[in-house]
Design a protein around this motif. Structure first.
Motif, PDB file in Angstrom:
ATOM      1  N   ASN A 117       0.829  -1.207   0.000  1.00 36.80           N
ATOM      2  CA  ASN A 117       0.000   0.000   0.000  1.00 36.80           C
ATOM      3  C   ASN A 117       0.868   1.263   0.000  1.00 36.80           C
ATOM      4  OD1 ASN A 117      -2.744   1.125   0.181  1.00 36.80           O
ATOM      5  ND2 ASN A 117      -2.033   1.909   2.144  1.00 36.80           N
ATOM      6  N   HIS A 118       1.907   1.260   0.798  1.00 41.67           N
ATOM      7  CA  HIS A 118       2.827   2.402   0.845  1.00 41.67           C
ATOM      8  C   HIS A 118       3.461   2.653  -0.532  1.00 41.67           C
ATOM      9  CE1 HIS A 118       6.074   5.077   1.957  1.00 41.67           C
ATOM     10  NE2 HIS A 118       6.981   4.155   1.645  1.00 41.67           N
ATOM     11  N   LEU A 119       3.951   1.597  -1.169  1.00 49.03           N
ATOM     12  CA  LEU A 119       4.593   1.774  -2.476  1.00 49.03           C
ATOM     13  C   LEU A 119       3.617   2.299  -3.523  1.00 49.03           C
ATOM     14  CD1 LEU A 119       6.924  -1.342  -2.505  1.00 49.03           C
ATOM     15  CD2 LEU A 119       7.624   1.077  -2.435  1.00 49.03           C
ATOM     16  N   THR A 120       2.383   1.853  -3.463  1.00 49.53           N
ATOM     17  CA  THR A 120       1.356   2.380  -4.375  1.00 49.53           C
ATOM     18  C   THR A 120       1.207   3.883  -4.179  1.00 49.53           C
ATOM     19  OG1 THR A 120       0.174   0.275  -4.307  1.00 49.53           O
ATOM     20  CG2 THR A 120      -1.081   2.206  -5.047  1.00 49.53           C
ATOM     21  N   ASN A 121       1.136   4.282  -2.923  1.00 53.58           N
ATOM     22  CA  ASN A 121       0.941   5.698  -2.621  1.00 53.58           C
ATOM     23  C   ASN A 121       2.180   6.542  -2.870  1.00 53.58           C
ATOM     24  OD1 ASN A 121      -1.873   6.217  -1.651  1.00 53.58           O
ATOM     25  ND2 ASN A 121      -1.350   4.370  -0.531  1.00 53.58           N
ATOM     26  N   VAL A 122       3.361   5.969  -2.711  1.00 58.08           N
ATOM     27  CA  VAL A 122       4.589   6.692  -3.039  1.00 58.08           C
ATOM     28  C   VAL A 122       4.580   7.045  -4.523  1.00 58.08           C
ATOM     29  CG1 VAL A 122       7.098   6.435  -3.323  1.00 58.08           C
ATOM     30  CG2 VAL A 122       6.014   5.804  -1.173  1.00 58.08           C
ATOM     31  N   GLU A 123       4.234   6.073  -5.364  1.00 55.80           N
ATOM     32  CA  GLU A 123       4.171   6.352  -6.806  1.00 55.80           C
ATOM     33  C   GLU A 123       3.122   7.419  -7.117  1.00 55.80           C
ATOM     34  OE1 GLU A 123       4.234   3.195  -9.691  1.00 55.80           O
ATOM     35  OE2 GLU A 123       5.394   1.897  -8.342  1.00 55.80           O
ATOM     36  N   ARG A 124       1.964   7.316  -6.479  1.00 59.51           N
ATOM     37  CA  ARG A 124       0.907   8.311  -6.708  1.00 59.51           C
ATOM     38  C   ARG A 124       1.393   9.708  -6.319  1.00 59.51           C
ATOM     39  NH1 ARG A 124      -1.640  11.076  -3.443  1.00 59.51           N
ATOM     40  NH2 ARG A 124      -1.265   9.724  -1.661  1.00 59.51           N
ATOM     41  N   ARG A 125       2.009   9.811  -5.137  1.00 62.30           N
ATOM     42  CA  ARG A 125       2.462  11.137  -4.680  1.00 62.30           C
ATOM     43  C   ARG A 125       3.518  11.726  -5.612  1.00 62.30           C
ATOM     44  NH1 ARG A 125       1.810   8.814   0.329  1.00 62.30           N
ATOM     45  NH2 ARG A 125       3.989   8.227   0.568  1.00 62.30           N
ATOM     46  N   TRP A 126       4.490  10.906  -6.029  1.00 63.70           N
ATOM     47  CA  TRP A 126       5.587  11.441  -6.828  1.00 63.70           C
ATOM     48  C   TRP A 126       5.202  11.664  -8.298  1.00 63.70           C
ATOM     49  CZ3 TRP A 126       9.984  13.719  -5.528  1.00 63.70           C
ATOM     50  CH2 TRP A 126      10.394  13.614  -4.194  1.00 63.70           C
ATOM     51  N   ILE A 127       4.388  10.796  -8.849  1.00 61.68           N
ATOM     52  CA  ILE A 127       4.013  10.961 -10.256  1.00 61.68           C
ATOM     53  C   ILE A 127       2.830  11.904 -10.391  1.00 61.68           C
ATOM     54  CG2 ILE A 127       3.212   9.793 -12.352  1.00 61.68           C
ATOM     55  CD1 ILE A 127       6.187   9.258 -11.644  1.00 61.68           C
ATOM     56  N   ASP A 128       1.682  11.540  -9.815  1.00 59.89           N
ATOM     57  CA  ASP A 128       0.494  12.387  -9.957  1.00 59.89           C
ATOM     58  C   ASP A 128       0.641  13.688  -9.177  1.00 59.89           C
ATOM     59  OD1 ASP A 128      -0.415  10.144 -11.271  1.00 59.89           O
ATOM     60  OD2 ASP A 128      -2.061   9.723  -9.887  1.00 59.89           O
ATOM     61  N   GLY A 129       1.287  13.616  -8.032  1.00 58.20           N
ATOM     62  CA  GLY A 129       1.450  14.806  -7.200  1.00 58.20           C
ATOM     63  C   GLY A 129       2.579  15.695  -7.662  1.00 58.20           C
ATOM     64  N   VAL A 130       3.800  15.259  -7.463  1.00 54.22           N
ATOM     65  CA  VAL A 130       4.968  16.099  -7.754  1.00 54.22           C
ATOM     66  C   VAL A 130       5.098  16.404  -9.251  1.00 54.22           C
ATOM     67  CG1 VAL A 130       7.496  16.212  -7.663  1.00 54.22           C
ATOM     68  CG2 VAL A 130       6.210  15.382  -5.678  1.00 54.22           C
ATOM     69  N   MET A 131       5.056  15.371 -10.083  1.00 46.30           N
ATOM     70  CA  MET A 131       5.328  15.588 -11.510  1.00 46.30           C
ATOM     71  C   MET A 131       4.135  16.138 -12.283  1.00 46.30           C
ATOM     72  SD  MET A 131       8.500  15.191 -12.001  1.00 46.30           S
ATOM     73  CE  MET A 131       8.469  15.452 -13.775  1.00 46.30           C
ATOM     74  N   LEU A 132       2.904  15.806 -11.863  1.00 52.51           N
ATOM     75  CA  LEU A 132       1.728  16.268 -12.605  1.00 52.51           C
ATOM     76  C   LEU A 132       0.958  17.361 -11.872  1.00 52.51           C
ATOM     77  CD1 LEU A 132       0.450  12.830 -13.960  1.00 52.51           C
ATOM     78  CD2 LEU A 132       1.892  14.528 -15.120  1.00 52.51           C
ATOM     79  N   GLY A 133       1.442  17.779 -10.713  1.00 52.80           N
ATOM     80  CA  GLY A 133       0.831  18.903 -10.006  1.00 52.80           C
ATOM     81  C   GLY A 133      -0.375  18.565  -9.152  1.00 52.80           C
ATOM     82  N   GLY A 134      -0.604  17.288  -8.875  1.00 53.80           N
ATOM     83  CA  GLY A 134      -1.741  16.877  -8.050  1.00 53.80           C
ATOM     84  C   GLY A 134      -1.406  16.869  -6.572  1.00 53.80           C
ATOM     85  N   SER A 135      -2.226  16.178  -5.817  1.00 50.02           N
ATOM     86  CA  SER A 135      -2.082  16.118  -4.368  1.00 50.02           C
ATOM     87  C   SER A 135      -0.882  15.253  -3.961  1.00 50.02           C
ATOM     88  CB  SER A 135      -3.347  15.527  -3.747  1.00 50.02           C
ATOM     89  OG  SER A 135      -3.153  15.290  -2.360  1.00 50.02           O
ATOM     90  N   THR A 136      -0.199  15.689  -2.930  1.00 53.10           N
ATOM     91  CA  THR A 136       0.890  14.902  -2.354  1.00 53.10           C
ATOM     92  C   THR A 136       0.537  14.462  -0.924  1.00 53.10           C
ATOM     93  OG1 THR A 136       2.010  16.914  -1.610  1.00 53.10           O
ATOM     94  CG2 THR A 136       2.690  16.002  -3.746  1.00 53.10           C
TER      95      THR A 136
END
Length: 160
Positions: free
Chosen positions: A61-80
């Motif tokens: 679960n953590h690894l799923t969310n790490v990818e979400r935070r860094w890709i969708d959040g940091v790189m695409l400007g979404g929520s972190t």
């Protein structure tokens, strides 16, 4: 098809492009994590040796969310946003967490390919895609070893 045969992440053979190389290593390491998380019950997925380390369900679960935070959040400007319970995943069955991790892998690859170049910078300019992918590779490798240790202590499963 057995659970282990269902792990379709390839070995990191060299592709012809740099983004592909990074994604292949990330896929290879995801496979290592999944091989440790597959084939356990929900109870086993929550087990922690002497209350230490993280449970398998929490690692995935953590690894799923790490990818979400860094890709969708940091790189695409979404929520972190980071859920403080992501390491425990208290209400999630292991099969749901594994499915989410597989879906995240597809989403990550699509987003990374859409960004087009390892030099692409995050909206704030603080990070480039190369840094983010190397961070994800490192994080996944660390937790693959962690999952390996938990699974061996849980039921003696070693290798792969």
């Amino acid at each position: 098809m057995t659970a282990l045969e269902d792990v379709t992440f390839p070995s990191p053979s060299p592709p012809t492009d740099s983004i592909g190389l990074h994604l292949r290593w990330l896929d290879f390491l995801r496979g290592a994590v999944l091989r440790k998380a597959l084939g356990v019950t929900d109870e086993q997925a929550r087990w922690r040796p002497d209350g230490k380390l993280l449970p398998l369900v929490g690692l995935v679960n953590h690894l799923t969310n790490v990818e979400r935070r860094w890709i969708d959040g940091v790189m695409l400007g979404g929520s972190t946003f980071k859920d403080p319970l992501e390491y425990e995943a208290p209400a999630l069955p292991i099969d749901v967490v594994i499915t989410a991790y597989r879906e995240r892998a597809v989403a990550t690859a699509g987003a990374v390919r859409s960004l087009g170049d390892l030099d692409t910078r995050s909206p704030g300019g603080e990070y480039d895609l190369r840094f983010v992918l190397l961070h994800l590779i490192n994080e996944t490798a660390r937790h693959a070893g962690h999952a390996d240790a938990v699974r061996e202590l849980l039921d003696g499963t070693v290798g792969e």
